[in-house]
Motif scaffolding. Structure first.
Motif, mmCIF file in Angstrom:
data_model
loop_
_atom_site.group_PDB
_atom_site.id
_atom_site.type_symbol
_atom_site.label_atom_id
_atom_site.label_comp_id
_atom_site.label_asym_id
_atom_site.label_seq_id
_atom_site.Cartn_x
_atom_site.Cartn_y
_atom_site.Cartn_z
ATOM 1 N N TYR A 256 4.438 -1.177 3.249
ATOM 2 C CA TYR A 256 4.579 0.117 2.602
ATOM 3 C C TYR A 256 5.374 -0.055 1.313
ATOM 4 N N TYR B 168 0.866 -1.184 0.000
ATOM 5 C CA TYR B 168 0.000 0.000 0.000
ATOM 6 C C TYR B 168 0.900 1.230 0.000
ATOM 7 N N GLY B 169 0.293 2.390 -0.230
ATOM 8 C CA GLY B 169 1.069 3.633 -0.199
ATOM 9 C C GLY B 169 0.604 4.607 -1.266
ATOM 10 N N PRO B 170 1.338 5.713 -1.440
ATOM 11 C CA PRO B 170 1.000 6.700 -2.467
ATOM 12 C C PRO B 170 0.866 6.047 -3.842
ATOM 13 N N THR C 186 0.700 7.788 3.663
ATOM 14 C CA THR C 186 -0.288 7.519 2.610
ATOM 15 C C THR C 186 -1.441 8.513 2.693
ATOM 16 N N GLN D 216 -1.554 4.128 -4.996
ATOM 17 C CA GLN D 216 -2.297 2.874 -5.115
ATOM 18 C C GLN D 216 -3.673 3.124 -5.726
#
Length: 329
Positions: free
Chosen positions: A219, A182-184, A311, A186
């Motif tokens: 992450y 997950y993270g920026p 995020t 997605q």
């Protein structure tokens, strides 16, 4: 360690969530990056359109479903990071054929091309979804594979295709099997962005699928570091490695962490449209990461609290890029 810096690398799926972050990491580490983005008439480069490092990459557009094209882009390449795939599980229920074409045949094309062009390393991307619901936890690489969706079936097929090229032709393949990244950047159809974007848009109730399953969230920068660790160790050739945190958290508890970070009093409601078919939901994913750690020294650096905080900040700055009011399949 094996593979040295300043090598020519190809990243397929470079326009995507993990692929774009991986391209940036490789540039920062001194690699010469050829970034494959899916051909489209808009000349969109996906997330690489917004990357400050794109000018330091060679961006090419095309499609891994074309074997001739694959042969062309793997020329003079020493390491292939093969991430290009269709990954949305819900869409695989309605368009399974396209998953076989991209994920299985696309992987065949990349492996065939890598073999013909004598590529030194191929890092093929798998997914924890191939394990299905955990029969035991934590899940190590010996866990049975269970195709609980057409998506996971296509990824099992792709993994086996890649490994067959190692067994039959000694192609130096390593299978990287990330757990829930997950993270920026997605996709908004994934659970963490779904929550963040709906809260940020002022929803008082958030529609979700089943919140009881557990996941091993990682992450995105940690996932990318795992890919690099595998590529830099020749001891990983011909084998499969989980990339994960060895930490299990339920979707429900993840949501409450996000609520806390965003100081929100939102309530969650079940949306039937978002529920997977009964025998398709994967109820537990918890990664045993001891194999990659023992061989490469890899360990995740970003905690779930830190990662969710980063995020949330990124999504708040980039909400305009998402259609948060519709359900992304």
């Amino acid at each position: 360690m094996g593979t040295k810096l300043n090598k020519s690398v190809l990243v397929t799926g470079a326009d995507g969530f993990i692929g774009s972050h991986l391209c940036e990491l490789l540039v920062q580490q001194g690699y010469k990056v050829r970034a494959l983005v899916q051909y489209n008439s808009f000349n969109h480069w996906g997330w690489l359109d917004n990357s400050p490092l794109t000018k330091e990459m060679e961006v090419v557009t095309g499609d891994i479903r074309d074997p001739h094209f694959c042969k062309l882009i793997t020329k003079d390449i020493e390491i292939v990071f093969h991430l290009a795939a269709l990954i949305a599980i819900p869409y695989s229920y309605t368009a399974p054929d396209s998953y076989v074409a991209t994920n299985v045949t696309g992987t065949l094309n990349i492996c065939q091309a890598a073999k013909e062009n004598k590529v030194a390393r191929v890092i093929h991307t798998s997914t924890s979804e191939v394990y299905g619901t955990a029969q035991y936890v934590p899940i190590d690489e010996k866990h049975p594979l269970q195709p609980q969706s057409p998506y996971s079936a296509s990824k099992i097929g792709a993994d086996m295709m890649a490994m067959s090229f190692y067994n039959a032709f000694e192609l130096p393949v390593t299978i990287a099997r990330p757990f829930n990244t997950y993270g920026p950047r997605q996709s908004a159809r994934a659970v963490i962005p779904t929550i963040i974007t709906q809260i940020a848009n002022g929803q008082k109730q958030i529609k979700l699928g089943d919140v009881s399953p557990t996941r091993d969230f990682n992450y995105v920068t940690d996932t990318c570091r795992g890919f690099l660790a595998l590529a830099q160790s020749d001891a990983t050739i011909g084998d499969t490695f989980n990339i994960g945190s060895n930490f299990e958290i339920s979707i429900h508890d993840t949501l409450n962490l996000i609520k806390k970070i965003m100081t929100s009093d939102v309530e969650f409601i079940i949306d039937e449209q978002r529920l997977r078919p009964k025998d398709s939901e994967v109820h537990r994913l918890w990664c045993d990461n001891s194999k990659i750690t023992a061989l490469t020294g890899f360990a995740p650096e970003i905690s779930i609290e830190q990662g969710l905080s980063h995020t949330v900040d990124w999504f708040l700055d980039n909400l305009q890029k998402y259609k948060a009011d519709i359900y992304n399949v």
